[in-house]
Motif scaffolding. Structure first.
Motif, PDB file in Angstrom:
ATOM      1  N   LEU A 175       0.881  -1.166   0.000  1.00  0.00           N
ATOM      2  CA  LEU A 175       0.000   0.000   0.000  1.00  0.00           C
ATOM      3  C   LEU A 175       0.920   1.217   0.000  1.00  0.00           C
ATOM      4  CD1 LEU A 175      -2.893   1.106   0.116  1.00  0.00           C
ATOM      5  CD2 LEU A 175      -2.574   1.362   2.586  1.00  0.00           C
ATOM      6  N   ILE A 176       0.810   2.034  -1.042  1.00  0.00           N
ATOM      7  CA  ILE A 176       1.646   3.227  -1.194  1.00  0.00           C
ATOM      8  C   ILE A 176       0.797   4.437  -0.829  1.00  0.00           C
ATOM      9  CG2 ILE A 176       2.995   4.622  -2.809  1.00  0.00           C
ATOM     10  CD1 ILE A 176       3.273   1.965  -4.469  1.00  0.00           C
ATOM     11  N   ILE A 177       1.242   5.201   0.164  1.00  0.00           N
ATOM     12  CA  ILE A 177       0.460   6.329   0.656  1.00  0.00           C
ATOM     13  C   ILE A 177       1.062   7.626   0.119  1.00  0.00           C
ATOM     14  CG2 ILE A 177      -0.395   7.518   2.709  1.00  0.00           C
ATOM     15  CD1 ILE A 177      -0.131   4.843   4.198  1.00  0.00           C
ATOM     16  N   GLY A 178       0.358   8.239  -0.852  1.00  0.00           N
ATOM     17  CA  GLY A 178       0.822   9.462  -1.490  1.00  0.00           C
ATOM     18  C   GLY A 178       1.038   9.268  -2.981  1.00  0.00           C
ATOM     19  N   ALA A 179       0.507  10.172  -3.800  1.00  0.00           N
ATOM     20  CA  ALA A 179       0.637  10.075  -5.260  1.00  0.00           C
ATOM     21  C   ALA A 179       1.408  11.259  -5.819  1.00  0.00           C
ATOM     22  CB  ALA A 179      -0.737   9.967  -5.919  1.00  0.00           C
ATOM     23  N   GLY A 180       2.474  11.634  -5.126  1.00  0.00           N
ATOM     24  CA  GLY A 180       3.407  12.626  -5.651  1.00  0.00           C
ATOM     25  C   GLY A 180       4.497  11.925  -6.442  1.00  0.00           C
ATOM     26  N   PRO A 181       5.606  12.611  -6.715  1.00  0.00           N
ATOM     27  CA  PRO A 181       6.695  12.000  -7.493  1.00  0.00           C
ATOM     28  C   PRO A 181       7.186  10.682  -6.905  1.00  0.00           C
ATOM     29  CG  PRO A 181       7.037  14.355  -7.312  1.00  0.00           C
ATOM     30  CD  PRO A 181       5.863  14.034  -6.447  1.00  0.00           C
ATOM     31  N   ALA A 182       7.370  10.620  -5.586  1.00  0.00           N
ATOM     32  CA  ALA A 182       7.846   9.380  -4.956  1.00  0.00           C
ATOM     33  C   ALA A 182       6.806   8.277  -5.061  1.00  0.00           C
ATOM     34  CB  ALA A 182       8.201   9.632  -3.497  1.00  0.00           C
ATOM     35  N   GLY A 183       5.530   8.628  -4.828  1.00  0.00           N
ATOM     36  CA  GLY A 183       4.473   7.624  -4.884  1.00  0.00           C
ATOM     37  C   GLY A 183       4.250   7.084  -6.283  1.00  0.00           C
ATOM     38  N   ILE A 184       4.310   7.961  -7.299  1.00  0.00           N
ATOM     39  CA  ILE A 184       4.157   7.511  -8.682  1.00  0.00           C
ATOM     40  C   ILE A 184       5.295   6.574  -9.067  1.00  0.00           C
ATOM     41  CG2 ILE A 184       4.150   8.267 -11.095  1.00  0.00           C
ATOM     42  CD1 ILE A 184       2.802  10.858 -10.116  1.00  0.00           C
ATOM     43  N   ALA A 185       6.537   6.972  -8.716  1.00  0.00           N
ATOM     44  CA  ALA A 185       7.685   6.124  -9.021  1.00  0.00           C
ATOM     45  C   ALA A 185       7.585   4.786  -8.302  1.00  0.00           C
ATOM     46  CB  ALA A 185       8.982   6.845  -8.629  1.00  0.00           C
ATOM     47  N   ALA A 186       7.105   4.824  -7.060  1.00  0.00           N
ATOM     48  CA  ALA A 186       6.954   3.582  -6.294  1.00  0.00           C
ATOM     49  C   ALA A 186       5.923   2.666  -6.947  1.00  0.00           C
ATOM     50  CB  ALA A 186       6.547   3.913  -4.857  1.00  0.00           C
ATOM     51  N   ALA A 187       4.813   3.232  -7.411  1.00  0.00           N
ATOM     52  CA  ALA A 187       3.777   2.419  -8.049  1.00  0.00           C
ATOM     53  C   ALA A 187       4.294   1.773  -9.327  1.00  0.00           C
ATOM     54  CB  ALA A 187       2.559   3.291  -8.351  1.00  0.00           C
ATOM     55  N   LEU A 188       5.057   2.521 -10.116  1.00  0.00           N
ATOM     56  CA  LEU A 188       5.594   1.975 -11.362  1.00  0.00           C
ATOM     57  C   LEU A 188       6.653   0.924 -11.093  1.00  0.00           C
ATOM     58  CD1 LEU A 188       5.874   5.280 -13.451  1.00  0.00           C
ATOM     59  CD2 LEU A 188       4.084   3.540 -13.570  1.00  0.00           C
ATOM     60  N   GLN A 189       7.478   1.160 -10.072  1.00  0.00           N
ATOM     61  CA  GLN A 189       8.500   0.170  -9.729  1.00  0.00           C
ATOM     62  C   GLN A 189       7.863  -1.109  -9.209  1.00  0.00           C
ATOM     63  OE1 GLN A 189      11.461   0.030 -10.457  1.00  0.00           O
ATOM     64  NE2 GLN A 189      12.686  -1.114  -8.986  1.00  0.00           N
ATOM     65  N   ALA A 190       6.787  -0.968  -8.438  1.00  0.00           N
ATOM     66  CA  ALA A 190       6.077  -2.160  -7.945  1.00  0.00           C
ATOM     67  C   ALA A 190       5.554  -2.985  -9.106  1.00  0.00           C
ATOM     68  CB  ALA A 190       4.930  -1.735  -7.027  1.00  0.00           C
ATOM     69  N   LYS A 191       4.995  -2.301 -10.105  1.00  0.00           N
ATOM     70  CA  LYS A 191       4.479  -3.015 -11.279  1.00  0.00           C
ATOM     71  C   LYS A 191       5.610  -3.676 -12.047  1.00  0.00           C
ATOM     72  CE  LYS A 191       0.840  -2.552 -14.685  1.00  0.00           C
ATOM     73  NZ  LYS A 191      -0.251  -1.687 -15.185  1.00  0.00           N
ATOM     74  N   ALA A 192       6.748  -2.984 -12.152  1.00  0.00           N
ATOM     75  CA  ALA A 192       7.899  -3.545 -12.859  1.00  0.00           C
ATOM     76  C   ALA A 192       8.421  -4.799 -12.180  1.00  0.00           C
ATOM     77  CB  ALA A 192       9.009  -2.494 -12.960  1.00  0.00           C
ATOM     78  N   LEU A 193       8.293  -4.860 -10.845  1.00  0.00           N
ATOM     79  CA  LEU A 193       8.780  -6.014 -10.079  1.00  0.00           C
ATOM     80  C   LEU A 193       7.711  -7.084  -9.884  1.00  0.00           C
ATOM     81  CD1 LEU A 193      10.875  -4.183  -7.322  1.00  0.00           C
ATOM     82  CD2 LEU A 193      11.708  -5.314  -9.393  1.00  0.00           C
ATOM     83  N   GLY A 194       6.542  -6.864 -10.436  1.00  0.00           N
ATOM     84  CA  GLY A 194       5.480  -7.860 -10.337  1.00  0.00           C
ATOM     85  C   GLY A 194       4.760  -7.867  -9.007  1.00  0.00           C
ATOM     86  N   LEU A 195       4.807  -6.759  -8.277  1.00  0.00           N
ATOM     87  CA  LEU A 195       4.123  -6.668  -6.993  1.00  0.00           C
ATOM     88  C   LEU A 195       2.729  -6.084  -7.185  1.00  0.00           C
ATOM     89  CD1 LEU A 195       7.029  -5.178  -4.827  1.00  0.00           C
ATOM     90  CD2 LEU A 195       6.334  -7.586  -5.004  1.00  0.00           C
ATOM     91  N   VAL A 196       1.776  -6.555  -6.382  1.00  0.00           N
ATOM     92  CA  VAL A 196       0.418  -6.021  -6.419  1.00  0.00           C
ATOM     93  C   VAL A 196       0.346  -4.860  -5.432  1.00  0.00           C
ATOM     94  CG1 VAL A 196      -2.024  -6.501  -6.084  1.00  0.00           C
ATOM     95  CG2 VAL A 196      -0.505  -8.284  -6.988  1.00  0.00           C
ATOM     96  N   ALA A 197       0.056  -3.651  -5.948  1.00  0.00           N
ATOM     97  CA  ALA A 197       0.113  -2.456  -5.113  1.00  0.00           C
ATOM     98  C   ALA A 197      -1.093  -1.567  -5.352  1.00  0.00           C
ATOM     99  CB  ALA A 197       1.393  -1.672  -5.394  1.00  0.00           C
TER     100      ALA A 197
END
Length: 438
Positions: A175-197
């Motif tokens: 669960l990523i809390i925040g959709a700023g630059p860090a949160g967007i990058a975290a969401a994309l990295q999670a998808k790249a690593l095959g994590l459900v986020a």
């Protein structure tokens, strides 16, 4: 008889000339650096706002690599054969100086002896004191867009390693809390690593702190690698252009983002976290805190602050074109807001109130802009002043021992944001106040 003197002179003379020119250049450069330092002291521009370099004079050999590497151009200088932090207020934490130093003479630190910076206690892999909860971006002191993106990606990579060591569960990995630059990058990295986020964002807008910038504000960044997207080569762009770019990225890669969901509490431990929000409960095996530091506006706590004419965000300067406006604050946001409103007014009627004696936290170009508007009479600057009361058609200001009531239609408070320290410490994320420490 053949002699070597003319031949030696032929080789030595150019070298001697080079040494003279080089030495003259160093002397001129040092004099310029001293003038800049004197100006910075007089302008109260020596205090850095967040992450900044500290130079060890015992290791520094005065090569100037850090001075040349600084993207801001006027932060460092050479004095006495050593690198010196001159315009600390202009430093925005790039860290390019540390990377460029060949003698490992530079450390990047938060806060100063005079002004502390509160940040979470983190391990080298961005894990907080609550196992399974990681921190990225502005909350961790990385306000620069590039740094926030890098840290968001790195925090998810660390979380992925952590998740390999804990049991599986029926709900999301992250669960990523925040959709700023860090949160967007975290969401994309999670998808790249095959994590459900899932990403939750308390506002209705993408972009976090950037979304709260005034209309047409220029945003500075640097080339950076965004997961699933590749290298971003923005140098200077508008807020709207950057948000449009991120919107396109979200539409293409479709991470799960829930807007209007403000974190209320975090319960449980890894791998069974339950996060209560204003729209319901979310469960995850691990949590990434990518919160901004300005999510909750800092208030003045004065009488009349509840009035509808008081706001904490500038949406469009044109809405104040025919109003008597007071902007409160001394940082870049306050200065830019006051200048934008002044530019939008046909008849000048905007003032900027700041309790300090100088704009030590503002960028050089913003200080020049406000100085020009003040000199032209289009903006009134009230340094050393404090708002003590807000009324329907006026504001009471105190400067020293003098209290003055001024006519007013609108008040814009740009005093930064309040971190949810109490909430973070309640869930087990310890905070630390840094006074010039890494």
């Amino acid at each position: 008889m053949f002699t070597l003197e003319p031949l030696l002179l032929l080789y030595i003379l150019p070298f001697a000339v080079f040494l003279v020119i080089y030495q003259w250049g160093r002397i001129w450069s040092e004099k310029a650096a001293k003038r800049r330092l004197d100006d910075a002291v007089q302008s109260h521009m020596t205090e850095p706002p967040t992450l900044h370099p500290v130079i060890d004079p015992a290791k520094c050999l005065g090569c100037g690599a850090c001075v040349n590497a600084c993207p801001e151009g006027d932060v460092l200088g050479l004095i006495g054969g050593k690198s010196v932090l001159i315009n600390g207020a202009n430093c925005i934490g790039h860290g390019a100086c540390k990377a460029a130093c060949p003698f490992d003479a530079i450390d990047l630190v938060f806060g100063t002896a005079k002004r502390g910076v509160s940040i979470p206690v983190l391990s080298p892999d961005f894990e907080s004191t609550l196992s399974g909860v990681f921190v990225a971006g502005e909350l961790g002191g990385m306000g620069l867009i590039r740094n926030a993106i890098v840290q968001g990606s790195q925090a998810v990579t660390s979380a992925a390693s952590f998740l390999k060591q804990v049991p599986k569960a029926e709900y999301n990995d992250l669960l990523i809390i925040g959709a700023g630059p860090a949160g967007i990058a975290a969401a994309l990295q999670a998808k790249a690593l095959g994590l459900v986020a899932t990403v939750i964002e308390q506002s209705e807008d993408l972009g976090g702190t950037v979304a709260n910038f005034p209309k047409n504000k220029l945003v500075m960044t640097a080339p950076v690698e965004l997961p699933l997207v590749g290298k971003l080569k923005f140098r200077e762009t508008s807020k709207e252009a950057l948000l449009d770019f991120w919107t396109g990225v979200i539409e293409e890669h479709k991470p799960d983002i829930r807007f209007g969901a403000q974190m209320v509490s975090v319960e449980g431990t890894a791998p069974h976290f339950r996060v209560q929000t204003t729209i319901g409960e979310f469960c995850a095996r691990s949590v990434i805190l990518a919160l901004g530091r300005r999510g909750t506006p800092r208030k003045l706590d004065v009488a009349g602050e509840h009035l509808s004419k008081v706001v904490y965000r500038l949406a469009d300067p044109a809405q104040y074109s025919n109003q008597r406006v007071l902007v409160v604050g001394g940082g870049d946001s306050a200065i830019e807001a006051a200048c934008d409103i002044a530019d939008a007014q046909s008849e000048p009627n905007v003032a900027l109130s700041y309790r300090g004696e100088g704009f030590a936290r503002a960028k050089l170009k913003n200080r020049r802009r406000i100085a020009a508007l003040e000199a032209s009479g289009r903006l009134q600057v009230l340094l050393g002043s404090n708002v003590i009361k807000i009324s329907e058609d006026s504001v009471s200001l105190q400067t020293g021992n003098v209290e003055e009531e001024v006519a007013n239609d609108a008040v814009l408070i740009c005093a930064g944001g309040v971190l949810p320290n109490a909430l973070l410490e309640r869930i087990g994320v310890s905070m630390d106040v840094k006074y010039g420490a890494p």
